[in-house]
Design an enzyme around this catalytic site. Structure first.
Site, PDB file in Angstrom:
ATOM      1  N   THR A 199      14.856  27.466  43.459  1.00  7.56           N
ATOM      2  CA  THR A 199      14.875  26.223  42.689  1.00  7.56           C
ATOM      3  C   THR A 199      13.511  25.967  42.058  1.00  7.56           C
ATOM      4  O   THR A 199      12.632  26.838  42.069  1.00  7.56           O
ATOM      5  CB  THR A 199      15.380  25.043  43.569  1.00  7.56           C
ATOM      6  OG1 THR A 199      15.590  23.911  42.745  1.00  7.56           O
ATOM      7  CG2 THR A 199      14.394  24.697  44.680  1.00  7.56           C
ATOM      8  N   LYS A 237      12.918  29.133  38.934  1.00  6.80           N
ATOM      9  CA  LYS A 237      14.181  29.685  38.426  1.00  6.80           C
ATOM     10  C   LYS A 237      13.987  30.693  37.295  1.00  6.80           C
ATOM     11  O   LYS A 237      14.780  31.618  37.152  1.00  6.80           O
ATOM     12  CB  LYS A 237      15.103  28.551  37.951  1.00  6.80           C
ATOM     13  CG  LYS A 237      15.737  27.765  39.088  1.00  6.80           C
ATOM     14  CD  LYS A 237      16.710  26.728  38.542  1.00  6.80           C
ATOM     15  CE  LYS A 237      17.366  25.954  39.668  1.00  6.80           C
ATOM     16  NZ  LYS A 237      18.361  24.983  39.190  1.00  6.80           N
TER      17      LYS A 237
HETATM   18  P1  NAD Z   1      13.770  19.068  34.072  1.00 10.44           P
HETATM   19  O1  NAD Z   1      12.457  18.441  34.399  1.00 10.44           O
HETATM   20  O2  NAD Z   1      13.868  20.543  33.869  1.00 10.44           O
HETATM   21  O3  NAD Z   1      14.349  18.387  32.720  1.00 10.44           O
HETATM   22  C1  NAD Z   1      14.476  16.993  32.557  1.00 10.44           C
HETATM   23  C2  NAD Z   1      14.520  16.710  31.051  1.00 10.44           C
HETATM   24  O4  NAD Z   1      14.816  15.330  30.874  1.00 10.44           O
HETATM   25  C3  NAD Z   1      13.180  16.936  30.338  1.00 10.44           C
HETATM   26  O5  NAD Z   1      13.435  17.747  29.196  1.00 10.44           O
HETATM   27  C4  NAD Z   1      12.688  15.546  29.961  1.00 10.44           C
HETATM   28  O6  NAD Z   1      11.972  15.546  28.741  1.00 10.44           O
HETATM   29  C5  NAD Z   1      13.979  14.797  29.832  1.00 10.44           C
HETATM   30  N1  NAD Z   1      13.920  13.350  30.055  1.00 10.44           N
HETATM   31  C6  NAD Z   1      13.329  12.702  31.064  1.00 10.44           C
HETATM   32  N2  NAD Z   1      13.614  11.381  30.973  1.00 10.44           N
HETATM   33  C7  NAD Z   1      14.408  11.220  29.895  1.00 10.44           C
HETATM   34  C8  NAD Z   1      15.061  10.089  29.303  1.00 10.44           C
HETATM   35  N3  NAD Z   1      14.975   8.869  29.810  1.00 10.44           N
HETATM   36  N4  NAD Z   1      15.815  10.320  28.200  1.00 10.44           N
HETATM   37  C9  NAD Z   1      15.938  11.536  27.657  1.00 10.44           C
HETATM   38  N5  NAD Z   1      15.355  12.650  28.187  1.00 10.44           N
HETATM   39  C10 NAD Z   1      14.601  12.480  29.279  1.00 10.44           C
HETATM   40  O7  NAD Z   1      14.755  18.593  35.218  1.00 10.44           O
HETATM   41  P2  NAD Z   1      16.120  19.316  35.662  1.00 10.44           P
HETATM   42  O8  NAD Z   1      15.826  20.418  36.598  1.00 10.44           O
HETATM   43  O9  NAD Z   1      16.923  19.591  34.461  1.00 10.44           O
HETATM   44  O10 NAD Z   1      16.798  18.164  36.553  1.00 10.44           O
HETATM   45  C11 NAD Z   1      17.260  16.970  35.969  1.00 10.44           C
HETATM   46  C12 NAD Z   1      18.121  16.246  37.006  1.00 10.44           C
HETATM   47  O11 NAD Z   1      19.257  17.033  37.292  1.00 10.44           O
HETATM   48  C13 NAD Z   1      17.429  15.991  38.340  1.00 10.44           C
HETATM   49  O12 NAD Z   1      17.777  14.696  38.779  1.00 10.44           O
HETATM   50  C14 NAD Z   1      18.061  17.010  39.260  1.00 10.44           C
HETATM   51  O13 NAD Z   1      18.100  16.579  40.614  1.00 10.44           O
HETATM   52  C15 NAD Z   1      19.461  17.073  38.696  1.00 10.44           C
HETATM   53  N6  NAD Z   1      20.174  18.326  39.009  1.00 10.44           N
HETATM   54  C16 NAD Z   1      21.396  18.222  39.586  1.00 10.44           C
HETATM   55  C17 NAD Z   1      22.103  19.358  39.887  1.00 10.44           C
HETATM   56  C18 NAD Z   1      23.441  19.241  40.558  1.00 10.44           C
HETATM   57  O14 NAD Z   1      23.902  20.254  41.098  1.00 10.44           O
HETATM   58  N7  NAD Z   1      24.096  18.114  40.499  1.00 10.44           N
HETATM   59  C19 NAD Z   1      21.580  20.631  39.589  1.00 10.44           C
HETATM   60  C20 NAD Z   1      20.323  20.706  38.970  1.00 10.44           C
HETATM   61  C21 NAD Z   1      19.623  19.528  38.694  1.00 10.44           C
END
Ligand code: NAD
Length: 285
Positions: A70, A74
């Protein structure tokens, strides 16, 4: 208990509180397996993410069967693998590494995890025109899954427009028959009224990032709303969407199905997804 024990790890930064070990081990026990799953927290171990290749080599030498991978490894892990499955290659991200006898193979179970959870949790939902909010790792997996599900027009929105543009270009390249656009965050007021659904993929709504990712008054009854945040399962976004009358999907579906697929890749056994889902929801509380 099986005579061949499984040893599995989760590699990343800050993975200590992860629910994944408990989820995998309970399912292993339920299948009569001797299944041990440990977190390998790079921060606690004082190991830089760039040294993930060394972690892989040690894990194999120490008898691990597989690793989940993770944030922030990744992408970094890809250079240290012998083979990549199709989803992982398309996404350029790996969340599961299996140590086979003579090779180390990387998979990505996030995209199929979202796809399976979506079909289960929002059966019959229209997917022609979808808005994706958040162009990070989760957004990439979800975008890929939506286009696999048949989305004809996907719009990627991120506070960082460059990030949205790069992801839209990548997704369009892999799905040439679909229209994939990037859009500025302030265009949500134009996009959501004509979208079938919206998938939220930013950290907003997590326990340590509470709140709404966009204004609640952009929600309308004709829109389904999916959130990938799963701690908590009932985010402010989903609560607001339900109040408006939207169909909703919480992040638990994706979390469980990425784990069921990983469990199957590691053990060759198809787990009981309903049992894993009940267990997961009891852990999240
Ligand atoms: P990341 O940091 O790779 O990407 C987050 C993106 O969101 C960034 O590009 C950022 O610029 C953008 N962002 C932040 N706030 C914003 C807003 N208010 N409006 C628009 N864009 C915004 O993070 P990630 O790894 O993609 O994870 C994101 C979420 O997904 C986390 O909460 C994580 O726990 C969740 N997630 C869940 C699962 C699942 O299996 N359900 C799997 C992976 C990640």
């Amino acid at each position: 208990m099986s005579s061949s024990p499984y040893l599995v790890g989760l590699v990343g930064q800050g993975v200590g509180p992860s629910l994944t070990p408990a989820l995998h081990m309970a399912e292993g026990r339920a299948n009569g397996l001797d299944y041990v799953y440990r977190t390998i927290d790079l921060t606690t171990a004082g190991v830089a993410p760039e040294r993930v290749g060394e972690v892989l080599r040690w894990a194999r030498a120490l008898g691990y069967n597989a690793l989940n991978v993770t944030h922030p490894c990744k992408r970094l892990v890809i250079d240290h693998l012998d083979a990549l499955d199709e989803d992982a290659a398309a996404l350029g991200a790996v969340n599961t590494v299996v140590f086979e006898d003579d090779r180390t193979v990387g998979y990505n179970t996030d995209a199929p995890g979202f796809g399976t959870g979506f079909v289960e949790g929002l059966p019959g939902a229209a997917t022609q025109n979808v808005t994706l909010v958040g162009a990070g790792g989760a957004g990439a997996a979800v975008g890929h899954a939506l286009l696999d599900l048949g989305t004809e027009h996907l719009t990627v929105v991120d506070l960082d427009v460059d990030r949205a543009t790069v992801l839209a270009r990548e997704l369009a390249g892999r799905h040439p028959s679909a229209r994939v656009d990037a859009s500025a965050f302030d265009k949500l007021s134009v996009l959501l009224p004509v979208s079938d659904g919206v998938v939220h993929c930013t950290p907003t709504g997590m326990a340590d990032h509470p709140g709404m990712p966009f204004e609640a008054n952009l929600l309308h009854r004709g829109l389904w709303v999916a959130d990938v945040v799963y701690r908590p399962l009932n985010t402010a976004l989903l609560t607001a969407a339900r109040e408006v009358g939207c169909r909703t999907l919480d992040g638990g579906h994706m979390a469980v199905y990425q784990a069921t697929t990983a469990f199957e890749l590691i053990t060759g056994i198809t787990p009981d997804a309903a049992r894993m889902s009940r267990h997961f929801r009891s852990l999240v509380g």
